[in-house]
Design an enzyme around this catalytic site. Structure first.
Site, PDB file in Angstrom:
ATOM      1  N   TYR A   1     -32.313  12.827 -34.405  1.00 25.69           N
ATOM      2  CA  TYR A   1     -32.269  12.751 -32.938  1.00 25.69           C
ATOM      3  C   TYR A   1     -31.393  11.573 -32.505  1.00 25.69           C
ATOM      4  O   TYR A   1     -30.466  11.719 -31.701  1.00 25.69           O
ATOM      5  CB  TYR A   1     -33.689  12.605 -32.374  1.00 25.69           C
ATOM      6  CG  TYR A   1     -33.710  12.041 -30.981  1.00 25.69           C
ATOM      7  CD1 TYR A   1     -33.349  12.825 -29.893  1.00 25.69           C
ATOM      8  CD2 TYR A   1     -34.051  10.700 -30.751  1.00 25.69           C
ATOM      9  CE1 TYR A   1     -33.334  12.292 -28.613  1.00 25.69           C
ATOM     10  CE2 TYR A   1     -34.033  10.164 -29.477  1.00 25.69           C
ATOM     11  CZ  TYR A   1     -33.674  10.959 -28.416  1.00 25.69           C
ATOM     12  OH  TYR A   1     -33.645  10.422 -27.165  1.00 25.69           O
TER      13      TYR A   1
ATOM     14  N   SER B   1     -29.686   6.622 -25.475  1.00 20.48           N
ATOM     15  CA  SER B   1     -31.010   6.061 -25.721  1.00 20.48           C
ATOM     16  C   SER B   1     -30.900   4.723 -26.433  1.00 20.48           C
ATOM     17  O   SER B   1     -29.980   4.501 -27.239  1.00 20.48           O
ATOM     18  CB  SER B   1     -31.787   7.039 -26.602  1.00 20.48           C
ATOM     19  OG  SER B   1     -32.934   6.423 -27.133  1.00 20.48           O
TER      20      SER B   1
ATOM     21  N   LYS C   1     -27.549  11.276 -30.489  1.00 21.38           N
ATOM     22  CA  LYS C   1     -27.207  10.449 -29.316  1.00 21.38           C
ATOM     23  C   LYS C   1     -25.969   9.603 -29.627  1.00 21.38           C
ATOM     24  O   LYS C   1     -25.034   9.530 -28.839  1.00 21.38           O
ATOM     25  CB  LYS C   1     -28.378   9.537 -28.934  1.00 21.38           C
ATOM     26  CG  LYS C   1     -29.562  10.265 -28.321  1.00 21.38           C
ATOM     27  CD  LYS C   1     -29.203  10.889 -26.987  1.00 21.38           C
ATOM     28  CE  LYS C   1     -30.332  11.652 -26.355  1.00 21.38           C
ATOM     29  NZ  LYS C   1     -29.931  12.519 -25.246  1.00 21.38           N
TER      30      LYS C   1
HETATM   31  N1  UFG Z   1     -47.829   4.317 -29.856  1.00 24.63           N
HETATM   32  C1  UFG Z   1     -49.162   4.268 -30.244  1.00 24.63           C
HETATM   33  N2  UFG Z   1     -49.883   5.418 -30.214  1.00 24.63           N
HETATM   34  C2  UFG Z   1     -49.368   6.600 -29.812  1.00 24.63           C
HETATM   35  C3  UFG Z   1     -48.003   6.658 -29.414  1.00 24.63           C
HETATM   36  C4  UFG Z   1     -47.261   5.489 -29.462  1.00 24.63           C
HETATM   37  O1  UFG Z   1     -49.670   3.210 -30.620  1.00 24.63           O
HETATM   38  O2  UFG Z   1     -50.082   7.622 -29.815  1.00 24.63           O
HETATM   39  C5  UFG Z   1     -47.026   3.083 -29.854  1.00 24.63           C
HETATM   40  C6  UFG Z   1     -45.851   3.098 -30.814  1.00 24.63           C
HETATM   41  O3  UFG Z   1     -46.232   2.698 -32.085  1.00 24.63           O
HETATM   42  C7  UFG Z   1     -44.865   2.139 -30.110  1.00 24.63           C
HETATM   43  C8  UFG Z   1     -45.151   2.352 -28.624  1.00 24.63           C
HETATM   44  O4  UFG Z   1     -46.465   2.909 -28.573  1.00 24.63           O
HETATM   45  O5  UFG Z   1     -45.185   0.817 -30.436  1.00 24.63           O
HETATM   46  C9  UFG Z   1     -44.189   3.284 -27.936  1.00 24.63           C
HETATM   47  O6  UFG Z   1     -44.102   4.513 -28.664  1.00 24.63           O
HETATM   48  P1  UFG Z   1     -43.396   5.815 -28.060  1.00 24.63           P
HETATM   49  O7  UFG Z   1     -43.554   6.908 -29.073  1.00 24.63           O
HETATM   50  O8  UFG Z   1     -43.903   6.079 -26.686  1.00 24.63           O
HETATM   51  O9  UFG Z   1     -41.876   5.389 -27.890  1.00 24.63           O
HETATM   52  P2  UFG Z   1     -40.831   4.856 -28.986  1.00 24.63           P
HETATM   53  O10 UFG Z   1     -40.409   3.501 -28.512  1.00 24.63           O
HETATM   54  O11 UFG Z   1     -41.316   4.991 -30.346  1.00 24.63           O
HETATM   55  O12 UFG Z   1     -39.652   5.921 -28.818  1.00 24.63           O
HETATM   56  C10 UFG Z   1     -39.022   6.112 -27.568  1.00 24.63           C
HETATM   57  C11 UFG Z   1     -38.596   7.566 -27.424  1.00 24.63           C
HETATM   58  C12 UFG Z   1     -37.498   7.918 -28.373  1.00 24.63           C
HETATM   59  C13 UFG Z   1     -36.386   6.927 -28.270  1.00 24.63           C
HETATM   60  C14 UFG Z   1     -36.890   5.534 -28.404  1.00 24.63           C
HETATM   61  C15 UFG Z   1     -35.742   4.600 -28.171  1.00 24.63           C
HETATM   62  O13 UFG Z   1     -39.671   8.421 -27.673  1.00 24.63           O
HETATM   63  O14 UFG Z   1     -36.987   9.172 -28.016  1.00 24.63           O
HETATM   64  O15 UFG Z   1     -37.926   5.279 -27.464  1.00 24.63           O
HETATM   65  O16 UFG Z   1     -36.060   3.396 -27.720  1.00 24.63           O
HETATM   66  F1  UFG Z   1     -35.480   7.170 -29.225  1.00 24.63           F
END
Ligand code: UFG
Length: 337
Positions: free
Chosen positions: A149, A125, A153
């Site tokens: 998590y 990841s 990885k």
């Molecule tokens: N976001 C919101 N509201 C929500 C969910 C997310 O505004 O309800 C925003 C977050 O703040 C972020 C973006 O949308 O800016 C993406 O968030 P995600 O939770 O979809 O994804 P992340 O990038 O935080 O995390 C993902 C995976 C992890 C991994 C990571 C590595 O969920 O497992 O990418 O890049 F580790």
């Protein structure tokens, strides 16, 4: 026929990869404990491809169960997806994460070694880059994790690298995914999160189908185009195709490679929301909230290595990612049942 064992093959990325493997003429064997998925996915894979993969309901912690799979089948390569994957939960239950994702994976690597199967594609990841110093992120950037998590990885990457250094017959491909979203164009397989989704697109999908009231946008004061977080969203079918290229490469090379799988483009939370509105034909309500702890401002991939080494490049754009997600959501309001 080349035979691939896919651990976690009934999960989100796993199931899409199995479809692509079968369509490329590989024989697929799936191992999954169904902790986070259902065996109905096997029927869906059959509906799409005409082939029902051989399936073992086995846990990685059951080393004898793993041996049975390798005794009964000559495996040419393994694609290892199986593992727990919720960041927040990993902070609450670190031991479960280390036991399942580390001890379980070590069982798999031990059994592979016992049976002389030395080719593996590992599902890593972009989380291993932590908060990157700059973007786009290249594979040789420093690694750093901020939750158990992510650490599982990174530890798997390190373990596999050491295995390959000790025995040069091994081939290890460490695929660092950015943010997989979307679903198969058939609408038959897609992402089915347990409970209230943490990730952006599954959450938006539930706002779009009325199961959740509005999107909570975690912060709009980041140094980005509109203040909301920017990520490299990649269509899960593109990601799956990247695995096919990785397996082809692994079958003909030795050594270790770390490869980013992303599109190289970043979209903000509001840009994704607007693309989803277009896909579902509705306005989707949202509220700006405080930043979510642990989030970074911007993350997207340098995709040069995947292009040069694997000849792979993502094809789908953000509109198709949202469209296929919405199509899957509409067709499967209660998940894959
Ligand atoms: N976001 C919101 N509201 C929500 C969910 C997310 O505004 O309800 C925003 C977050 O703040 C972020 C973006 O949308 O800016 C993406 O968030 P995600 O939770 O979809 O994804 P992340 O990038 O935080 O995390 C993902 C995976 C992890 C991994 C990571 C590595 O969920 O497992 O990418 O890049 F580790």
């Amino acid at each position: 026929m080349t035979r691939i064992l896919v651990t976690g093959g009934t999960g989100y990325t796993g199931s899409h990869t199995c479809v692509e493997l079968i369509q490329e003429g590989y024989e697929v064997i799936i191992m999954d404990n169904l902790y986070n998925s259902t065996d109905v996915v096997l029927n869906r894979i059959e509906e799409i491809t005409g082939v029902k993969p051989k399936f073992y309901k086995t846990d990685l912690l059951d080393i004898e169960g793993l041996r049975t799979i390798f005794k009964e089948n000559t495996i040419d390569a393994v694609i290892h997806f199986a593992g727990y994957k919720a960041v927040g939960e990993s902070v609450e239950k670190p031991l479960d994460y280390y036991e399942n994702n580390i001890a379980g994976s070590i069982n798999l690597y031990q059994v592979m070694k016992e049976f002389g199967c030395k080719k593996i594609v590992f599902s890593s990841s972009a989380t291993v880059y932590g908060d990157p110093q700059s973007v786009p992120i290249k594979e040789d950037f420093p690694v750093h994790t901020t939750n158990p998590y992510g650490t599982t990885k990174l530890m798997n990457e390190m373990i596999l690298e050491d295995i390959a250094h000790a025995d040069e017959e091994w081939t290890v491909l460490l695929l660092r995914y950015f943010n997989p979203i979307g679903a198969h164009p058939s609408g038959l397989i897609g992402e089915v999160p347990n409970g209230i989704p943490n990730n952006l697109v599954p959450y938006i999908a539930r706002v779009a189908n009325g199961q959740l009231e509005y999107l909570r946008v975690w912060g709009n004061d980041y140094p980005t185009v509109d203040g909301t977080g920017v990520r490299d969203y990649i269509h899960v079918v593109d990601l799956a195709k990247g695995h096919i290229k990785a397996v082809e490469y692994a079958l003909h090379h030795h050594g270790v490679e770390k490869i980013n799988l992303g599109t190289g483009k970043g979209y903000s939370v509001l840009e994704v929301l607007h693309a989803y509105e277009k896909a579902c034909g509705k306005e989707l309500p949202y509220q700006i909230m405080e930043r979510r702890p642990g989030d970074i401002a911007t993350c997207y991939a340098d995709t040069t290595k995947a292009k040069e080494l694997l000849g792979w490049e993502a094809q789908y754009g953000i509109d198709e990612m949202c469209k296929t997600s919405w199509d899957f959501t509409e067709k499967n309001p209660n998940g894959i049942v």
